[in-house]
Design an enzyme around this catalytic site. Structure first.
Site, PDB file in Angstrom:
ATOM      1  N   VAL A 156     -76.228  28.475 -17.851  1.00  0.00           N
ATOM      2  CA  VAL A 156     -75.069  27.794 -18.433  1.00  0.00           C
ATOM      3  C   VAL A 156     -75.314  27.594 -19.934  1.00  0.00           C
ATOM      4  O   VAL A 156     -76.285  26.953 -20.340  1.00  0.00           O
ATOM      5  CB  VAL A 156     -74.808  26.444 -17.729  1.00  0.00           C
ATOM      6  CG1 VAL A 156     -73.590  25.758 -18.346  1.00  0.00           C
ATOM      7  CG2 VAL A 156     -74.608  26.648 -16.231  1.00  0.00           C
ATOM      8  N   LYS A 157     -74.414  28.179 -20.711  1.00  0.00           N
ATOM      9  CA  LYS A 157     -74.578  28.116 -22.171  1.00  0.00           C
ATOM     10  C   LYS A 157     -73.790  26.920 -22.701  1.00  0.00           C
ATOM     11  O   LYS A 157     -72.589  26.785 -22.445  1.00  0.00           O
ATOM     12  CB  LYS A 157     -74.043  29.423 -22.763  1.00  0.00           C
ATOM     13  CG  LYS A 157     -74.616  29.793 -24.097  1.00  0.00           C
ATOM     14  CD  LYS A 157     -74.201  31.220 -24.420  1.00  0.00           C
ATOM     15  CE  LYS A 157     -74.685  31.645 -25.779  1.00  0.00           C
ATOM     16  NZ  LYS A 157     -74.113  32.939 -26.160  1.00  0.00           N
ATOM     17  N   VAL A 158     -74.483  26.072 -23.430  1.00  0.00           N
ATOM     18  CA  VAL A 158     -73.925  24.774 -23.840  1.00  0.00           C
ATOM     19  C   VAL A 158     -74.097  24.619 -25.352  1.00  0.00           C
ATOM     20  O   VAL A 158     -75.182  24.889 -25.888  1.00  0.00           O
ATOM     21  CB  VAL A 158     -74.695  23.631 -23.116  1.00  0.00           C
ATOM     22  CG1 VAL A 158     -74.178  22.273 -23.535  1.00  0.00           C
ATOM     23  CG2 VAL A 158     -74.619  23.797 -21.600  1.00  0.00           C
TER      24      VAL A 158
END
Ligand code: E4P
Length: 218
Positions: free
Chosen positions: A86-88
């Site tokens: 998950v890219k945050v």
């Protein structure tokens, strides 16, 4: 050094994967828009397709900028496939979300990183990957490679487990310099990976070998 390709284009991913040297894929909303994927359902299916194509970590970015929204989106993305990361974004709510995902055993990639201070915050939150954007720093006359080197030094000092994923790579020398510095991962456009193959002496040498072998054959 792990090698990721920075694209959402399935043809490019397929070509790079066929080389047998690919360790993963990074995407972002701009890359998704570039290939014309539209609608949430299609976006999720696109990520699933990439996961089925490549045996490695696949970064999929959240769009929300509030904690609850990031958690909702991130959990939906993580449920798609075990290789989803998950890219945050590197904002306060993002750091809280990274800590939450870390505690839940969900892999994260902290993106839009432009300083050592930001890198420390992401490592403290337990990010799996940290994405400093070196090309975008170079674009504004700031040394992107120095940032990668400084982050590697700080992470080594404290044995942080977060992997430095050099992003916003523009050309082969970025890849080579990142390798010399010791970045854990480099994510590159397919064009930059292609250019690593090129050397005129290889072409000349091969032509010569093939021509000489014709003489051997008679
Ligand atoms: C990283 O994960 C980003 O997707 C990417 O490297 C950004 O690169 P750009 O600066 O070329 O858009």
């Amino acid at each position: 050094m792990k090698f990721f390709v920075d694209t959402a284009d399935l043809k490019e991913i397929q070509e790079m994967n066929a080389l047998g040297i690919l360790d993963g894929v990074t995407t972002n909303p701009s890359l998704m828009a570039k290939i014309g994927v539209q609608g949430r359902e299609n976006v999720l299916n696109h990520y699933k397709t990439i996961c089925e194509m490549v045996d490695g970590d696949i970064s999929a970015e959240v769009i929300s900028t509030d904690f609850e929204g990031m958690i909702r989106e991130g959990e939906e993305l993580a449920a798609l496939h075990e290789n989803i990361v998950v890219k945050v974004p590197m904002i306060k709510e993002g750091i809280k979300a990274i800590k939450y995902f870390t505690d839940k055993g969900i892999k994260t990639n902290c993106t839009l990183v432009f300083s050592v201070g930001q890198a420390i915050l992401a490592a403290k939150a337990g990010a799996t990957y940290l994405s400093p954007f070196l090309g975008r720093l170079d674009d504004v006359s700031t040394d992107g490679l120095s940032l990668i080197a400084d982050i590697c030094t700080v992470y080594d000092n404290y044995m942080f487990e977060t992997e430095v994923l050099a992003a916003s790579v523009r050309h082969p020398m970025h890849i080579i310099e990142c390798a010399k510095i010791g970045a854990d991962v480099v994510t590159c456009p397919a064009s930059a990976i292609d250019k690593l193959f090129n050397h005129p002496l290889t072409d000349i040498g091969l032509q010569q070998f093939l021509a000489d072998y014709k003489k051997v054959e008679g």
